[in-house]
Design a protein around this motif. Sequence first.
Motif, PDB file in Angstrom:
ATOM      1  N   GLU A 409       0.659 -40.839 -29.799  1.00 46.82           N
ATOM      2  CA  GLU A 409      -0.024 -41.200 -28.558  1.00 46.82           C
ATOM      3  C   GLU A 409      -1.367 -40.468 -28.565  1.00 46.82           C
ATOM      4  OE1 GLU A 409       1.331 -41.134 -23.962  1.00 46.82           O
ATOM      5  OE2 GLU A 409       0.742 -39.280 -24.908  1.00 46.82           O
ATOM      6  N   VAL A 410      -2.429 -41.228 -28.331  1.00 50.23           N
ATOM      7  CA  VAL A 410      -3.774 -40.652 -28.460  1.00 50.23           C
ATOM      8  C   VAL A 410      -3.931 -39.423 -27.553  1.00 50.23           C
ATOM      9  CG1 VAL A 410      -6.224 -41.083 -28.104  1.00 50.23           C
ATOM     10  CG2 VAL A 410      -4.813 -42.828 -29.148  1.00 50.23           C
ATOM     11  N   ALA A 411      -3.409 -39.514 -26.328  1.00 51.34           N
ATOM     12  CA  ALA A 411      -3.590 -38.407 -25.375  1.00 51.34           C
ATOM     13  C   ALA A 411      -2.929 -37.134 -25.891  1.00 51.34           C
ATOM     14  CB  ALA A 411      -3.014 -38.797 -24.026  1.00 51.34           C
ATOM     15  N   SER A 412      -1.734 -37.262 -26.478  1.00 49.95           N
ATOM     16  CA  SER A 412      -1.042 -36.056 -26.943  1.00 49.95           C
ATOM     17  C   SER A 412      -1.735 -35.490 -28.181  1.00 49.95           C
ATOM     18  CB  SER A 412       0.440 -36.346 -27.188  1.00 49.95           C
ATOM     19  OG  SER A 412       0.675 -36.683 -28.519  1.00 49.95           O
ATOM     20  N   LEU A 413      -2.300 -36.377 -28.998  1.00 49.95           N
ATOM     21  CA  LEU A 413      -3.052 -35.935 -30.182  1.00 49.95           C
ATOM     22  C   LEU A 413      -4.278 -35.117 -29.750  1.00 49.95           C
ATOM     23  CD1 LEU A 413      -3.339 -36.259 -33.275  1.00 49.95           C
ATOM     24  CD2 LEU A 413      -4.698 -38.298 -32.849  1.00 49.95           C
ATOM     25  N   ARG A 414      -5.012 -35.649 -28.764  1.00 46.66           N
ATOM     26  CA  ARG A 414      -6.242 -34.978 -28.303  1.00 46.66           C
ATOM     27  C   ARG A 414      -5.924 -33.654 -27.628  1.00 46.66           C
ATOM     28  NH1 ARG A 414      -9.296 -39.876 -27.934  1.00 46.66           N
ATOM     29  NH2 ARG A 414      -9.119 -40.502 -30.110  1.00 46.66           N
ATOM     30  N   LYS A 415      -4.770 -33.636 -26.944  1.00 51.52           N
ATOM     31  CA  LYS A 415      -4.395 -32.431 -26.205  1.00 51.52           C
ATOM     32  C   LYS A 415      -4.236 -31.241 -27.152  1.00 51.52           C
ATOM     33  CE  LYS A 415      -0.823 -30.920 -23.010  1.00 51.52           C
ATOM     34  NZ  LYS A 415       0.563 -31.159 -22.722  1.00 51.52           N
ATOM     35  N   HIS A 416      -3.816 -31.544 -28.364  1.00 57.72           N
ATOM     36  CA  HIS A 416      -3.529 -30.451 -29.301  1.00 57.72           C
ATOM     37  C   HIS A 416      -4.602 -30.302 -30.373  1.00 57.72           C
ATOM     38  CE1 HIS A 416       0.412 -29.645 -27.661  1.00 57.72           C
ATOM     39  NE2 HIS A 416       0.572 -30.942 -27.551  1.00 57.72           N
ATOM     40  N   THR A 417      -5.719 -30.973 -30.189  1.00 55.46           N
ATOM     41  CA  THR A 417      -6.772 -30.890 -31.201  1.00 55.46           C
ATOM     42  C   THR A 417      -8.056 -30.338 -30.594  1.00 55.46           C
ATOM     43  OG1 THR A 417      -5.817 -32.922 -32.119  1.00 55.46           O
ATOM     44  CG2 THR A 417      -7.908 -32.212 -33.040  1.00 55.46           C
ATOM     45  N   GLY A 418      -8.557 -29.281 -31.187  1.00 53.74           N
ATOM     46  CA  GLY A 418      -9.851 -28.736 -30.766  1.00 53.74           C
ATOM     47  C   GLY A 418     -10.924 -29.399 -31.612  1.00 53.74           C
ATOM     48  N   ILE A 419     -11.867 -30.066 -30.960  1.00 52.02           N
ATOM     49  CA  ILE A 419     -12.832 -30.867 -31.719  1.00 52.02           C
ATOM     50  C   ILE A 419     -14.259 -30.392 -31.459  1.00 52.02           C
ATOM     51  CG2 ILE A 419     -13.731 -33.206 -32.075  1.00 52.02           C
ATOM     52  CD1 ILE A 419     -10.995 -34.258 -31.073  1.00 52.02           C
ATOM     53  N   LEU A 420     -14.973 -30.089 -32.529  1.00 50.41           N
ATOM     54  CA  LEU A 420     -16.400 -29.794 -32.419  1.00 50.41           C
ATOM     55  C   LEU A 420     -17.118 -30.735 -33.376  1.00 50.41           C
ATOM     56  CD1 LEU A 420     -18.879 -28.007 -31.613  1.00 50.41           C
ATOM     57  CD2 LEU A 420     -18.356 -26.633 -33.618  1.00 50.41           C
ATOM     58  N   LEU A 421     -17.716 -31.765 -32.810  1.00 49.97           N
ATOM     59  CA  LEU A 421     -18.468 -32.707 -33.640  1.00 49.97           C
ATOM     60  C   LEU A 421     -19.914 -32.715 -33.157  1.00 49.97           C
ATOM     61  CD1 LEU A 421     -15.946 -35.698 -33.905  1.00 49.97           C
ATOM     62  CD2 LEU A 421     -16.643 -34.149 -35.730  1.00 49.97           C
ATOM     63  N   GLY A 422     -20.803 -33.019 -34.065  1.00 51.81           N
ATOM     64  CA  GLY A 422     -22.228 -32.998 -33.729  1.00 51.81           C
ATOM     65  C   GLY A 422     -22.583 -33.936 -32.591  1.00 51.81           C
ATOM     66  N   SER A 423     -21.747 -34.952 -32.385  1.00 57.86           N
ATOM     67  CA  SER A 423     -22.080 -35.946 -31.358  1.00 57.86           C
ATOM     68  C   SER A 423     -21.668 -35.506 -29.956  1.00 57.86           C
ATOM     69  CB  SER A 423     -21.373 -37.256 -31.701  1.00 57.86           C
ATOM     70  OG  SER A 423     -20.025 -36.990 -32.012  1.00 57.86           O
ATOM     71  N   GLN A 424     -21.035 -34.328 -29.865  1.00 57.91           N
ATOM     72  CA  GLN A 424     -20.624 -33.890 -28.523  1.00 57.91           C
ATOM     73  C   GLN A 424     -21.782 -33.220 -27.796  1.00 57.91           C
ATOM     74  OE1 GLN A 424     -17.247 -32.042 -30.292  1.00 57.91           O
ATOM     75  NE2 GLN A 424     -15.979 -32.737 -28.610  1.00 57.91           N
ATOM     76  N   ASP A 425     -21.628 -33.112 -26.492  1.00 60.01           N
ATOM     77  CA  ASP A 425     -22.767 -32.630 -25.722  1.00 60.01           C
ATOM     78  C   ASP A 425     -22.387 -31.826 -24.503  1.00 60.01           C
ATOM     79  OD1 ASP A 425     -25.506 -32.697 -26.047  1.00 60.01           O
ATOM     80  OD2 ASP A 425     -25.434 -34.867 -26.392  1.00 60.01           O
ATOM     81  N   ILE A 426     -23.411 -31.191 -23.955  1.00 56.89           N
ATOM     82  CA  ILE A 426     -23.266 -30.513 -22.671  1.00 56.89           C
ATOM     83  C   ILE A 426     -23.423 -31.590 -21.601  1.00 56.89           C
ATOM     84  CG2 ILE A 426     -24.312 -28.763 -21.161  1.00 56.89           C
ATOM     85  CD1 ILE A 426     -23.367 -27.531 -23.772  1.00 56.89           C
ATOM     86  N   PHE A 427     -22.657 -31.509 -20.531  1.00 55.89           N
ATOM     87  CA  PHE A 427     -22.857 -32.455 -19.417  1.00 55.89           C
ATOM     88  C   PHE A 427     -23.325 -31.706 -18.182  1.00 55.89           C
ATOM     89  CE2 PHE A 427     -18.431 -31.143 -19.426  1.00 55.89           C
ATOM     90  CZ  PHE A 427     -18.213 -30.769 -18.111  1.00 55.89           C
ATOM     91  N   HIS A 428     -23.794 -32.441 -17.214  1.00 54.23           N
ATOM     92  CA  HIS A 428     -24.303 -31.842 -15.986  1.00 54.23           C
ATOM     93  C   HIS A 428     -23.129 -31.267 -15.198  1.00 54.23           C
ATOM     94  CE1 HIS A 428     -26.467 -32.234 -11.921  1.00 54.23           C
ATOM     95  NE2 HIS A 428     -26.884 -31.166 -12.538  1.00 54.23           N
ATOM     96  N   GLY A 429     -23.013 -29.965 -15.196  1.00 53.45           N
ATOM     97  CA  GLY A 429     -21.898 -29.295 -14.520  1.00 53.45           C
ATOM     98  C   GLY A 429     -22.062 -27.796 -14.731  1.00 53.45           C
ATOM     99  N   THR A 430     -21.139 -27.018 -14.220  1.00 53.40           N
ATOM    100  CA  THR A 430     -21.279 -25.566 -14.380  1.00 53.40           C
ATOM    101  C   THR A 430     -20.916 -25.170 -15.813  1.00 53.40           C
ATOM    102  OG1 THR A 430     -18.994 -25.131 -13.778  1.00 53.40           O
ATOM    103  CG2 THR A 430     -20.598 -25.159 -11.970  1.00 53.40           C
TER     104      THR A 430
END
Length: 551
Positions: A409-430
């Motif tokens: 299940e994609v959600a359970s996979l993501r829950k247990h995976t720490g991902i740092l990819l170049g395409s990730q970003d900071i969003f407007h928030g604290t």
Amino acid sequence: MAHQSISLLPSLVKLNSILFRDRKDFATACLFALLAGLVQLSLPLGIQSIISFVMAGTISTSIVVLIGMVVFGVFINGLLQVRQLQIIEKVKQKLFVRYSLEYADRLPKLNIEPLDNEYLPELVNRYFDSITLQKGIDKLMLELPAAVIQILLGLLLLSFYHPVFIAFGLVLIAIVLTIILASSGRGLQAAYKASTYKYAVAAWLQEIARSIKTFKYSKGTSFHLNRTDVLVSDYLGYRTSYFGVLLTQFWSLISFKVLITTAMLIIGAYLLVNQQINVGQFIAADIVIIAIIISIEKLITNLDVVYDAIVSVEKLSVIADAETEQSGSLQLDDLKEGVAVEFKNVTFAYGNNRPVLNDISFAIEPGQMVQIRGESGTGKSTVLRLLTGAFKNYTGNILLNNVPIGNYEVASLRKHTGILLGSQDIFHGTLWDNLTMGNPAIGMEEINQLCQITGLTAFVKASSKGYDTLLQPVGNKLPENVRKNILLIRALAANQRMLLLEEPFAHLSPDNKTAVIRYISKEIAATILIASKDQELGTYCNRVVTLGKLS
Ligand SMILES: Nc1ncnc2c1ncn2[C@@H]1O[C@H](COP(=O)(O)OP(=O)(O)OP(=O)(O)O)[C@@H](O)[C@H]1O
């Protein structure tokens, strides 16, 4: 995108299914419209009776009662309209909430493979069409059904005056349907094209704003204006042809009105002269016919609202109906250690491009730290991207704990995976929100420790609001190493069973780099894949998988 077209029937079905979700409100609004229509009819009927009384010379209390009833009818009609307005307002609010939540829910779940060539922030502009739809709801749910009901009731009433009015009604309906059907295909198409170019103009303006420094320092060229000019010209072309269709409809309406008014007067006068109807009936019939004409006018002049609503639903569906990620059903839960990762003869290409990975095989045991090494463009990050489960169009097999990754299940996979990819970003928030992504399981102690080892503590201390510091979209104004540290901490925080890190240490000082490597290898019970060109990194890793350039 610009050359796509729209077809009337499926789009109309789509609009209907959107409106159908509020069918109860719609039915109630229609009921009120029907009642209002009936009450409205009391006006000509009342007037007819009053005239009959006057003609007969009987001024009595009944005439006063009659006048009272007509006035009361007008009041009740108003009340019913207020109720309709309240229902429609509720539907409008529901529509806004629904699209807002649907977009927010869907965006992270989208299947990014087919959207690879699209720029999502631009696609999300379609969200504003929910406002267009909201504005059109009045007409779609209130005025247009009311107009149709008025026409039908009016024709029904007319048929009681004289059978000739039945034929009159049928001709009228035939003419109106012809006007609508003859022009709606072209009208819809033109509205769709105009909308497409409207978005193209908006996208270009956003692009100028996004790369504002580029255009500011553009050595005085007018490139931005020239391109805007081309897009605006295209828009004007389609808008003009759209208006042309509306104008044709309006001309048809004028001819129709002339025709009907003539027919109404001639038929009425003929029946009156032949004493088949009396003066009261003549006047009442004319009032009804005028009411019908007004309703038909409403119907035709508001066709543009129908086109706009259909186009809006179509535009909104770019995200609202976009394909979401396929998910398996297996949970990656209850793990105490890292997952075993295996690539078996994996070949992968982005879209129709030539393969980036060709027949790659390697196996990583649970808890190992592995460097994926290779020249730029050899597919290091692609290996990590495939392990996020977001890309499925590969051949061969990718196994996590000996189970194909697609089974999880994609959600359970993501829950247990720490991902740092170049395409990730900071969003407007604290800063806190950016570090934890709202995960309540992540505590202050963990974040403090991660800030310490990555070196972000200096930034937190220097900011007057600390973790409550508000960050700008994309991390604008942040020093590059702070931005990268935030993304690194985001990937490392919370219990992970797999870490996918793309060039995570290049921005760190040697001390911080050693501290982070020690932390991830000792403190986190995860299998760690690091895509990096760093030659020295291999000494810290259990093994190095080297990717070569494909010829
Ligand atoms: N979304 C994409 N669509 C099409 N091609 C892509 C996409 N992402 C990457 N590529 C191409 O795939 C190839 C491999 O990219 P990838 O980022 O995996 O390489 P890499 O080894 O990590 O490179 P680098 O060290 O420069 O980050 C490159 O040629 C790149 O241009």
